[in-house]
Write a protein that holds these residues in place. Sequence first.
Motif, PDB file in Angstrom:
ATOM      1  N   ASP A   1       0.833  -1.210   0.000  1.00 25.42           N
ATOM      2  CA  ASP A   1       0.000   0.000   0.000  1.00 25.42           C
ATOM      3  C   ASP A   1       0.862   1.252   0.000  1.00 25.42           C
ATOM      4  N   ASP A   2       1.977   1.211   0.721  1.00 26.02           N
ATOM      5  CA  ASP A   2       2.909   2.350   0.741  1.00 26.02           C
ATOM      6  C   ASP A   2       3.531   2.570  -0.636  1.00 26.02           C
ATOM      7  N   ASP A   3       3.832   1.477  -1.352  1.00 26.63           N
ATOM      8  CA  ASP A   3       4.383   1.584  -2.708  1.00 26.63           C
ATOM      9  C   ASP A   3       3.376   2.235  -3.650  1.00 26.63           C
ATOM     10  N   VAL A   4       2.131   1.789  -3.574  1.00 23.13           N
ATOM     11  CA  VAL A   4       1.077   2.324  -4.449  1.00 23.13           C
ATOM     12  C   VAL A   4       0.937   3.830  -4.249  1.00 23.13           C
ATOM     13  N   ALA A   5       1.057   4.278  -3.008  1.00 27.61           N
ATOM     14  CA  ALA A   5       0.895   5.701  -2.698  1.00 27.61           C
ATOM     15  C   ALA A   5       1.958   6.571  -3.361  1.00 27.61           C
TER      16      ALA A   5
ATOM     17  N   GLY B   1      -3.397   4.415 -12.734  1.00 27.20           N
ATOM     18  CA  GLY B   1      -3.465   3.960 -11.357  1.00 27.20           C
ATOM     19  C   GLY B   1      -2.666   2.688 -11.157  1.00 27.20           C
ATOM     20  N   ALA B   2      -2.355   2.408  -9.922  1.00 27.66           N
ATOM     21  CA  ALA B   2      -1.610   1.199  -9.555  1.00 27.66           C
ATOM     22  C   ALA B   2      -2.364   0.461  -8.464  1.00 27.66           C
ATOM     23  N   GLU B   3      -2.259  -0.852  -8.509  1.00 25.95           N
ATOM     24  CA  GLU B   3      -2.814  -1.705  -7.459  1.00 25.95           C
ATOM     25  C   GLU B   3      -1.704  -2.640  -7.010  1.00 25.95           C
ATOM     26  N   GLY B   4      -1.695  -2.956  -5.749  1.00 25.04           N
ATOM     27  CA  GLY B   4      -0.644  -3.797  -5.200  1.00 25.04           C
ATOM     28  C   GLY B   4      -0.709  -5.248  -5.609  1.00 25.04           C
ATOM     29  N   ARG B   5      -1.911  -5.759  -5.822  1.00 20.92           N
ATOM     30  CA  ARG B   5      -2.054  -7.178  -6.147  1.00 20.92           C
ATOM     31  C   ARG B   5      -2.992  -7.389  -7.322  1.00 20.92           C
TER      32      ARG B   5
END
Length: 127
Positions: free
Chosen positions: A62-66, A105-109
């Motif tokens: 979640d920190d990476d996505v931010a 946008g990005a999603e973690g999984r």
Amino acid sequence: MERPGRPLVIATDGFRVRQLVDGFAENALRVTPAGKPLVLALAPEGGGARIQLRDGGPGLTDDDVAVAFERGALTARYRGVRAVGSGLGLAIAHRLTTRLGGTIGAEGRAPEGGACFTVRLPPRPPA
């Protein structure tokens, strides 16, 4: 590759779209282990298009996505931990998408286990 059953035509800058796809693929190939999936999906959306790249790599927290689209953020975080690039690719992808009038946008999984990046392009680029 996932693609619509019929041709998908939008008015946009094909060269820039190709840059986006190439950049995402290069990043994904760098972190995705051999034998794991890399999926490029194209679908119509609201008169425009949705381009998605999903991989079977380590994914994003979640920190990476931010901070994914901030210049150098992920490179600084993962240098020495896993293969990283220059730290410019996702920031450039964000800029290209914005210039095309789209969103990114990005999603973690992803369903494939790794990260998922989605670009949404409008039917026509901004004037």
